[in-house]
Motif scaffolding. Sequence first.
Motif, PDB file in Angstrom:
ATOM      1  N   ILE A   1       0.862  -1.184   0.000  1.00 52.96           N
ATOM      2  CA  ILE A   1       0.000   0.000   0.000  1.00 52.96           C
ATOM      3  C   ILE A   1       0.895   1.229   0.000  1.00 52.96           C
ATOM      4  N   ASP A   2       0.696   2.099  -0.988  1.00 48.92           N
ATOM      5  CA  ASP A   2       1.502   3.316  -1.077  1.00 48.92           C
ATOM      6  C   ASP A   2       0.819   4.518  -0.449  1.00 48.92           C
ATOM      7  N   VAL A   3      -0.506   4.537  -0.480  1.00 53.23           N
ATOM      8  CA  VAL A   3      -1.262   5.636   0.109  1.00 53.23           C
ATOM      9  C   VAL A   3      -2.699   5.153   0.331  1.00 53.23           C
ATOM     10  N   VAL A   4      -3.327   5.654   1.396  1.00 53.98           N
ATOM     11  CA  VAL A   4      -4.690   5.245   1.741  1.00 53.98           C
ATOM     12  C   VAL A   4      -5.618   6.447   1.654  1.00 53.98           C
ATOM     13  N   GLU A   5      -6.748   6.260   0.974  1.00 54.86           N
ATOM     14  CA  GLU A   5      -7.787   7.289   0.879  1.00 54.86           C
ATOM     15  C   GLU A   5      -8.783   7.070   2.004  1.00 54.86           C
ATOM     16  N   LEU A   6      -9.130   8.154   2.721  1.00 51.07           N
ATOM     17  CA  LEU A   6      -9.986   8.049   3.907  1.00 51.07           C
ATOM     18  C   LEU A   6     -11.237   8.923   3.808  1.00 51.07           C
ATOM     19  N   SER A   7     -11.933   8.884   2.682  1.00 49.01           N
ATOM     20  CA  SER A   7     -13.126   9.733   2.568  1.00 49.01           C
ATOM     21  C   SER A   7     -14.416   9.013   2.935  1.00 49.01           C
ATOM     22  N   GLY A   8     -14.334   7.753   3.288  1.00 45.41           N
ATOM     23  CA  GLY A   8     -15.524   6.924   3.471  1.00 45.41           C
ATOM     24  C   GLY A   8     -16.459   7.351   4.576  1.00 45.41           C
ATOM     25  N   ASN A   9     -17.734   7.078   4.365  1.00 46.93           N
ATOM     26  CA  ASN A   9     -18.744   7.479   5.347  1.00 46.93           C
ATOM     27  C   ASN A   9     -18.858   6.497   6.514  1.00 46.93           C
ATOM     28  N   HIS A  10     -18.135   5.379   6.485  1.00 46.89           N
ATOM     29  CA  HIS A  10     -18.183   4.407   7.588  1.00 46.89           C
ATOM     30  C   HIS A  10     -16.938   4.460   8.471  1.00 46.89           C
ATOM     31  N   LEU A  11     -16.054   5.415   8.247  1.00 45.90           N
ATOM     32  CA  LEU A  11     -14.752   5.379   8.908  1.00 45.90           C
ATOM     33  C   LEU A  11     -14.806   5.620  10.411  1.00 45.90           C
ATOM     34  N   LYS A  12     -15.899   6.155  10.907  1.00 50.74           N
ATOM     35  CA  LYS A  12     -16.010   6.341  12.361  1.00 50.74           C
ATOM     36  C   LYS A  12     -17.153   5.518  12.943  1.00 50.74           C
ATOM     37  N   ASP A  13     -17.527   4.444  12.248  1.00 56.40           N
ATOM     38  CA  ASP A  13     -18.582   3.570  12.762  1.00 56.40           C
ATOM     39  C   ASP A  13     -18.242   3.001  14.135  1.00 56.40           C
ATOM     40  N   TRP A  14     -16.968   2.804  14.379  1.00 50.30           N
ATOM     41  CA  TRP A  14     -16.542   2.224  15.649  1.00 50.30           C
ATOM     42  C   TRP A  14     -15.966   3.266  16.600  1.00 50.30           C
ATOM     43  N   SER A  15     -16.266   4.534  16.392  1.00 47.44           N
ATOM     44  CA  SER A  15     -15.919   5.633  17.296  1.00 47.44           C
ATOM     45  C   SER A  15     -14.690   6.406  16.814  1.00 47.44           C
ATOM     46  N   VAL A  16     -14.549   7.599  17.383  1.00 49.23           N
ATOM     47  CA  VAL A  16     -13.398   8.452  17.100  1.00 49.23           C
ATOM     48  C   VAL A  16     -12.120   7.762  17.558  1.00 49.23           C
ATOM     49  N   ALA A  17     -12.173   7.093  18.706  1.00 43.80           N
ATOM     50  CA  ALA A  17     -10.975   6.419  19.232  1.00 43.80           C
ATOM     51  C   ALA A  17     -10.473   5.352  18.262  1.00 43.80           C
ATOM     52  N   ALA A  18     -11.374   4.604  17.662  1.00 41.78           N
ATOM     53  CA  ALA A  18     -10.975   3.573  16.703  1.00 41.78           C
ATOM     54  C   ALA A  18     -10.387   4.200  15.439  1.00 41.78           C
ATOM     55  N   PHE A  19     -10.972   5.312  14.998  1.00 36.22           N
ATOM     56  CA  PHE A  19     -10.433   6.013  13.833  1.00 36.22           C
ATOM     57  C   PHE A  19      -9.022   6.524  14.134  1.00 36.22           C
ATOM     58  N   ASP A  20      -8.840   7.123  15.317  1.00 36.15           N
ATOM     59  CA  ASP A  20      -7.519   7.603  15.716  1.00 36.15           C
ATOM     60  C   ASP A  20      -6.514   6.452  15.796  1.00 36.15           C
ATOM     61  N   TYR A  21      -6.972   5.308  16.291  1.00 34.69           N
ATOM     62  CA  TYR A  21      -6.116   4.125  16.350  1.00 34.69           C
ATOM     63  C   TYR A  21      -5.657   3.729  14.948  1.00 34.69           C
ATOM     64  N   SER A  22      -6.578   3.793  13.984  1.00 32.36           N
ATOM     65  CA  SER A  22      -6.221   3.484  12.598  1.00 32.36           C
ATOM     66  C   SER A  22      -5.172   4.450  12.074  1.00 32.36           C
ATOM     67  N   LEU A  23      -5.361   5.749  12.356  1.00 33.39           N
ATOM     68  CA  LEU A  23      -4.363   6.733  11.925  1.00 33.39           C
ATOM     69  C   LEU A  23      -3.000   6.422  12.532  1.00 33.39           C
ATOM     70  N   ASN A  24      -2.983   6.017  13.803  1.00 32.07           N
ATOM     71  CA  ASN A  24      -1.723   5.643  14.453  1.00 32.07           C
ATOM     72  C   ASN A  24      -1.067   4.460  13.749  1.00 32.07           C
ATOM     73  N   LEU A  25      -1.880   3.468  13.367  1.00 34.86           N
ATOM     74  CA  LEU A  25      -1.335   2.295  12.666  1.00 34.86           C
ATOM     75  C   LEU A  25      -0.687   2.702  11.348  1.00 34.86           C
ATOM     76  N   TYR A  26      -1.372   3.563  10.585  1.00 35.15           N
ATOM     77  CA  TYR A  26      -0.809   4.024   9.318  1.00 35.15           C
ATOM     78  C   TYR A  26       0.506   4.762   9.541  1.00 35.15           C
ATOM     79  N   GLU A  27       0.509   5.652  10.529  1.00 40.89           N
ATOM     80  CA  GLU A  27       1.717   6.435  10.790  1.00 40.89           C
ATOM     81  C   GLU A  27       2.862   5.541  11.246  1.00 40.89           C
ATOM     82  N   ASP A  28       2.568   4.589  12.133  1.00 44.05           N
ATOM     83  CA  ASP A  28       3.615   3.675  12.615  1.00 44.05           C
ATOM     84  C   ASP A  28       4.200   2.840  11.478  1.00 44.05           C
ATOM     85  N   ALA A  29       3.361   2.498  10.493  1.00 48.11           N
ATOM     86  CA  ALA A  29       3.810   1.690   9.358  1.00 48.11           C
ATOM     87  C   ALA A  29       4.391   2.542   8.233  1.00 48.11           C
ATOM     88  N   GLY A  30       4.358   3.871   8.380  1.00 43.74           N
ATOM     89  CA  GLY A  30       4.877   4.755   7.342  1.00 43.74           C
ATOM     90  C   GLY A  30       3.991   4.814   6.107  1.00 43.74           C
TER      91      GLY A  30
END
Length: 197
Positions: A1-30
């Motif tokens: 994966i070279d870049v991830v698009e995050l415009s989806g309408n389901h991205l916070k279905d599991w809460s802001v904390a889960a979305f932030d966790y996802s952002l952390n995963l992307y950042e940690d993986a570069g």
Amino acid sequence: IDVVELSGNHLKDWSVAAFDYSLNLYEDAGIPYYTGGRNQEEAREPYLVEINGNKLAFVGCNPAGPENVWATDEISGVANCEDDWLVQKVQELVRNGYLPIVTMQHFETYAMEPNLNQKTDFLNLSANGAVIVSGSQAHLPQGMAFVGDHFIHYGLGNLFFDQMDIPVVGTRREFLDRHVFYNGRYIQTEIYTAMLE
């Protein structure tokens, strides 16, 4: 994966904390991302990359909501399309020598034909300099268009979403687009068809 698009309408279905966790995963993986971020300013920032002399800019937004998915000044989420900022950003990117690639979670429909609002928005972005405009909202694969030498794909279909011809037949069909750039220009798109299994 070279870049991830995050415009989806389901991205916070599991809460802001889960979305932030996802952002952390992307950042940690570069893994870079765009159309989403820790606040509205970050969510609206394009991802800029230069590959073999081609200056590409990935940018986009979500006009459809729901409201709780949009980023604010204090809360992470998805870039809202309000205030015509996206057209202005595309124009700025073109002035700076970039080839803008715009992706958008538009209003969802179960139709292969894009609706009038979607056509208007996508054509406007293309006319203002986006070399590619692609919809990430379509539950059914949608058609394509050209504005000069700029390419519009109104919707790719569900791609990784698990709708097995429910609620209508056709939700398993999808497109995969491979865009080709050469010598600072968009030159073609290879269109692959696929079926969700």
